[in-house]
Design a protein around this motif. Structure first.
Motif, PDB file in Angstrom:
ATOM      1  N   ASP A 266       0.830  -1.209   0.000  1.00  0.00           N
ATOM      2  CA  ASP A 266       0.000   0.000   0.000  1.00  0.00           C
ATOM      3  C   ASP A 266       0.863   1.257   0.000  1.00  0.00           C
ATOM      4  N   VAL A 267       1.971   1.212   0.741  1.00  0.00           N
ATOM      5  CA  VAL A 267       2.882   2.353   0.770  1.00  0.00           C
ATOM      6  C   VAL A 267       3.460   2.593  -0.620  1.00  0.00           C
ATOM      7  N   MET A 268       3.884   1.521  -1.274  1.00  0.00           N
ATOM      8  CA  MET A 268       4.428   1.649  -2.623  1.00  0.00           C
ATOM      9  C   MET A 268       3.378   2.198  -3.588  1.00  0.00           C
ATOM     10  N   TYR A 269       2.165   1.692  -3.479  1.00  0.00           N
ATOM     11  CA  TYR A 269       1.091   2.145  -4.365  1.00  0.00           C
ATOM     12  C   TYR A 269       0.817   3.639  -4.154  1.00  0.00           C
ATOM     13  N   THR A 270       0.753   4.046  -2.894  1.00  0.00           N
ATOM     14  CA  THR A 270       0.484   5.449  -2.582  1.00  0.00           C
ATOM     15  C   THR A 270       1.612   6.338  -3.068  1.00  0.00           C
ATOM     16  N   MET A 271       2.847   5.903  -2.875  1.00  0.00           N
ATOM     17  CA  MET A 271       3.987   6.681  -3.330  1.00  0.00           C
ATOM     18  C   MET A 271       3.980   6.823  -4.855  1.00  0.00           C
ATOM     19  N   THR A 272       3.617   5.754  -5.541  1.00  0.00           N
ATOM     20  CA  THR A 272       3.550   5.811  -7.000  1.00  0.00           C
ATOM     21  C   THR A 272       2.482   6.795  -7.453  1.00  0.00           C
ATOM     22  N   GLU A 273       1.331   6.804  -6.775  1.00  0.00           N
ATOM     23  CA  GLU A 273       0.273   7.749  -7.120  1.00  0.00           C
ATOM     24  C   GLU A 273       0.748   9.189  -6.915  1.00  0.00           C
ATOM     25  N   LEU A 274       1.479   9.440  -5.846  1.00  0.00           N
ATOM     26  CA  LEU A 274       2.017  10.779  -5.613  1.00  0.00           C
ATOM     27  C   LEU A 274       3.012  11.158  -6.706  1.00  0.00           C
ATOM     28  N   TYR A 275       3.857  10.209  -7.079  1.00  0.00           N
ATOM     29  CA  TYR A 275       4.832  10.476  -8.129  1.00  0.00           C
ATOM     30  C   TYR A 275       4.127  10.819  -9.439  1.00  0.00           C
ATOM     31  N   LEU A 276       3.144  10.026  -9.819  1.00  0.00           N
ATOM     32  CA  LEU A 276       2.457  10.243 -11.089  1.00  0.00           C
ATOM     33  C   LEU A 276       1.733  11.588 -11.119  1.00  0.00           C
ATOM     34  N   SER A 277       1.294  12.053  -9.949  1.00  0.00           N
ATOM     35  CA  SER A 277       0.617  13.353  -9.880  1.00  0.00           C
ATOM     36  C   SER A 277       1.606  14.510  -9.754  1.00  0.00           C
ATOM     37  N   GLY A 278       2.894  14.189  -9.539  1.00  0.00           N
ATOM     38  CA  GLY A 278       3.913  15.228  -9.387  1.00  0.00           C
ATOM     39  C   GLY A 278       3.955  15.865  -8.018  1.00  0.00           C
ATOM     40  N   ASP A 279       3.241  15.292  -7.038  1.00  0.00           N
ATOM     41  CA  ASP A 279       3.194  15.862  -5.688  1.00  0.00           C
ATOM     42  C   ASP A 279       4.332  15.306  -4.833  1.00  0.00           C
ATOM     43  N   ILE A 280       5.556  15.578  -5.236  1.00  0.00           N
ATOM     44  CA  ILE A 280       6.727  15.006  -4.562  1.00  0.00           C
ATOM     45  C   ILE A 280       6.853  15.515  -3.135  1.00  0.00           C
ATOM     46  N   GLY A 281       6.457  16.767  -2.890  1.00  0.00           N
ATOM     47  CA  GLY A 281       6.566  17.330  -1.555  1.00  0.00           C
ATOM     48  C   GLY A 281       5.725  16.625  -0.513  1.00  0.00           C
ATOM     49  N   MET A 282       4.704  15.904  -0.948  1.00  0.00           N
ATOM     50  CA  MET A 282       3.847  15.185  -0.010  1.00  0.00           C
ATOM     51  C   MET A 282       4.406  13.817   0.366  1.00  0.00           C
ATOM     52  N   THR A 283       5.459  13.389  -0.301  1.00  0.00           N
ATOM     53  CA  THR A 283       5.971  12.034  -0.085  1.00  0.00           C
ATOM     54  C   THR A 283       6.417  11.813   1.348  1.00  0.00           C
ATOM     55  N   MET A 284       7.281  12.677   1.856  1.00  0.00           N
ATOM     56  CA  MET A 284       7.787  12.477   3.208  1.00  0.00           C
ATOM     57  C   MET A 284       6.696  12.605   4.263  1.00  0.00           C
ATOM     58  N   PRO A 285       5.813  13.610   4.205  1.00  0.00           N
ATOM     59  CA  PRO A 285       4.719  13.661   5.180  1.00  0.00           C
ATOM     60  C   PRO A 285       3.854  12.406   5.159  1.00  0.00           C
ATOM     61  N   MET A 286       3.619  11.863   3.958  1.00  0.00           N
ATOM     62  CA  MET A 286       2.838  10.633   3.869  1.00  0.00           C
ATOM     63  C   MET A 286       3.562   9.481   4.550  1.00  0.00           C
ATOM     64  N   LEU A 287       4.867   9.367   4.315  1.00  0.00           N
ATOM     65  CA  LEU A 287       5.632   8.269   4.896  1.00  0.00           C
ATOM     66  C   LEU A 287       5.715   8.392   6.413  1.00  0.00           C
ATOM     67  N   GLU A 288       5.843   9.599   6.900  1.00  0.00           N
ATOM     68  CA  GLU A 288       5.882   9.804   8.345  1.00  0.00           C
ATOM     69  C   GLU A 288       4.570   9.384   8.985  1.00  0.00           C
ATOM     70  N   ALA A 289       3.454   9.653   8.306  1.00  0.00           N
ATOM     71  CA  ALA A 289       2.151   9.253   8.826  1.00  0.00           C
ATOM     72  C   ALA A 289       1.959   7.750   8.759  1.00  0.00           C
ATOM     73  N   THR A 290       2.686   7.093   7.859  1.00  0.00           N
ATOM     74  CA  THR A 290       2.554   5.652   7.653  1.00  0.00           C
ATOM     75  C   THR A 290       3.433   4.848   8.590  1.00  0.00           C
ATOM     76  N   ALA A 291       4.469   5.467   9.140  1.00  0.00           N
ATOM     77  CA  ALA A 291       5.461   4.744   9.928  1.00  0.00           C
ATOM     78  C   ALA A 291       4.832   4.045  11.124  1.00  0.00           C
ATOM     79  N   PRO A 292       5.333   2.854  11.447  1.00  0.00           N
ATOM     80  CA  PRO A 292       4.866   2.186  12.665  1.00  0.00           C
ATOM     81  C   PRO A 292       5.123   3.069  13.886  1.00  0.00           C
ATOM     82  N   THR A 293       4.197   3.050  14.817  1.00  0.00           N
ATOM     83  CA  THR A 293       4.390   3.841  16.032  1.00  0.00           C
ATOM     84  C   THR A 293       5.483   3.220  16.882  1.00  0.00           C
ATOM     85  N   GLY A 294       6.136   4.027  17.628  1.00  0.00           N
ATOM     86  CA  GLY A 294       7.217   3.535  18.468  1.00  0.00           C
ATOM     87  C   GLY A 294       8.261   4.611  18.653  1.00  0.00           C
TER      88      GLY A 294
END
Length: 360
Positions: A266-294
């Motif tokens: 799902d992370v890969m799919y979401t990242m690919t969708e961001l890439y295809l839309s050109g929204d590169i700046g959202m990549t890191m915020p998305m990944l931070e929200a996806t990270a396992p808690t801890g």
């Protein structure tokens, strides 16, 4: 299959493939190797499907938690030069050059360059990629084998020496799902092992069939067209950058990758969708929200971002400048190297070039 035969004939190729993709490494431990996994060591079949299907985590969040989704959007909007994949580079007296942000996967949608990029590529005289060593994998592998300590434990230790029993069992199971015995890769550095368990089976299947990721395809097309191809880094330089980070950090990345399990797709799919839309700046915020808690070591993450992203941005800017001074150049590097105050777009502006986004 014998373990020694496995390591001799396949692990070298694995190391080479992984090094080609370091430019899109993310300053987030759980996705340390997301773009590194193009192994031929997969039992996945080609009929697993051409596309890596998954859930768009951002769209899911938008529906279930609109404020959290908006926070990600706002963070992305605040990233300098965070929108757009294709950039025009200009300087008085020179023919225009171009900068394309890439994603190092074989997804057919990614392989279709964004509007304007194909014509810019066709007109260019010189094509620049992260490492031109991807065009001679045997030579690249030989140079890597000259420094085995960069990718392997050479002190007699194995990965199990750094994990508890539960973590070792989980790693063994994750590798077994991909037809890889833990014993065959146990002396590899943690970030290399993580790459075996990070990528969806469909991506592995395409690579096993010989599909090229975008950067390699661009280089191959350039050679076929008679263009000059240049690289900005060597694979050993890229691997050295990884090896200079603490083993403890890489171990945490491996553990977090295992913790994500099927969610990695799902992370890969979401990242690919961001890439295809050109929204590169959202990549890191998305990944931070996806990270396992801890518990997270913020200083380690900062060191990772500096060494693997920022430091290499400066190297790329310095080495691309004299090439750009010739004009009519097409540069293709990982998209995450473009945005930010010390991203390649801003650094090239500091070198005296006018760099503007090409709207799609």
């Amino acid at each position: 299959m014998r373990t020694d035969a496995f390591t001799a004939s396949h692990i070298v190729q694995k190391v080479t493939d992984a090094l080609l993709l370091l430019a899109t490494l993310l300053p987030l431990a759980l996705l340390l190797t997301l773009f590194l996994t193009f192994s031929t060591l997969s039992s996945a079949r080609a009929d697993d499907g051409a596309l890596c299907r998954g859930t768009d985590l951002l769209q899911e969040l938008k529906q279930n938690d609109p404020p959290a989704y908006q926070a990600i959007v706002d963070k992305g909007d605040a990233v300098p030069n965070g929108k757009g994949l294709l950039w025009k580079i200009e300087k008085p007296g020179l023919e225009p050059s171009w900068l394309l942000g890439t994603m190092h996967v074989t997804d057919p949608r990614v392989l279709v360059m964004p509007a304007g990029a194909k014509s810019a590529f066709d007109k260019s005289a010189t094509v620049v990629i992260e490492s031109d060593e991807i065009l001679d994998e045997k030579k690249a592998a030989a140079s890597i084998l000259m420094k085995p300590e960069l990718s392997m434990f050479t002190n007699g230790k194995t990965i199990s020496d750094f994990l508890d029993n539960n973590e070792t069992a989980e790693l063994k199971a994750g590798l077994a799902e991909r037809g890889i015995p833990l014993e065959a890769v146990s002396r590899m550095q943690p970030w290399m092992i993580a790459s075996f368990v990070a990528m969806p089976a469909c991506e592995l299947a395409r690579k096993a069939q010989g599909a090229s990721f975008l950067d390699k395809k661009i280089a191959e097309d350039a050679i076929a067209d008679g263009k000059q191809v240049k690289g900005l880094e060597t694979l050993v330089e890229q691997l050295t950058a990884m090896s200079e980070l603490p083993t403890s950090f890489h171990l945490q990345a491996l553990i977090e990758t295992l913790a994500l399990g099927d969610k990695m797709q799902d992370v890969m799919y979401t990242m690919t969708e961001l890439y295809l839309s050109g929204d590169i700046g959202m990549t890191m915020p998305m990944l931070e929200a996806t990270a396992p808690t801890g518990e997270k070591d913020d200083s380690a993450y900062a060191d990772f971002e500096k060494r693997i992203i920022t430091d290499r941005n400066h190297v790329m800017a310095d080495r691309s400048t004299p090439i750009l001074e010739e004009g009519n150049v097409f540069i293709a590097v990982g998209a995450l190297h473009l945005p930010g105050d010390e991203g390649l777009v801003e650094l090239l502006r500091d070198k005296g070039f006018k760099v503007t986004a090409v709207t799609q």
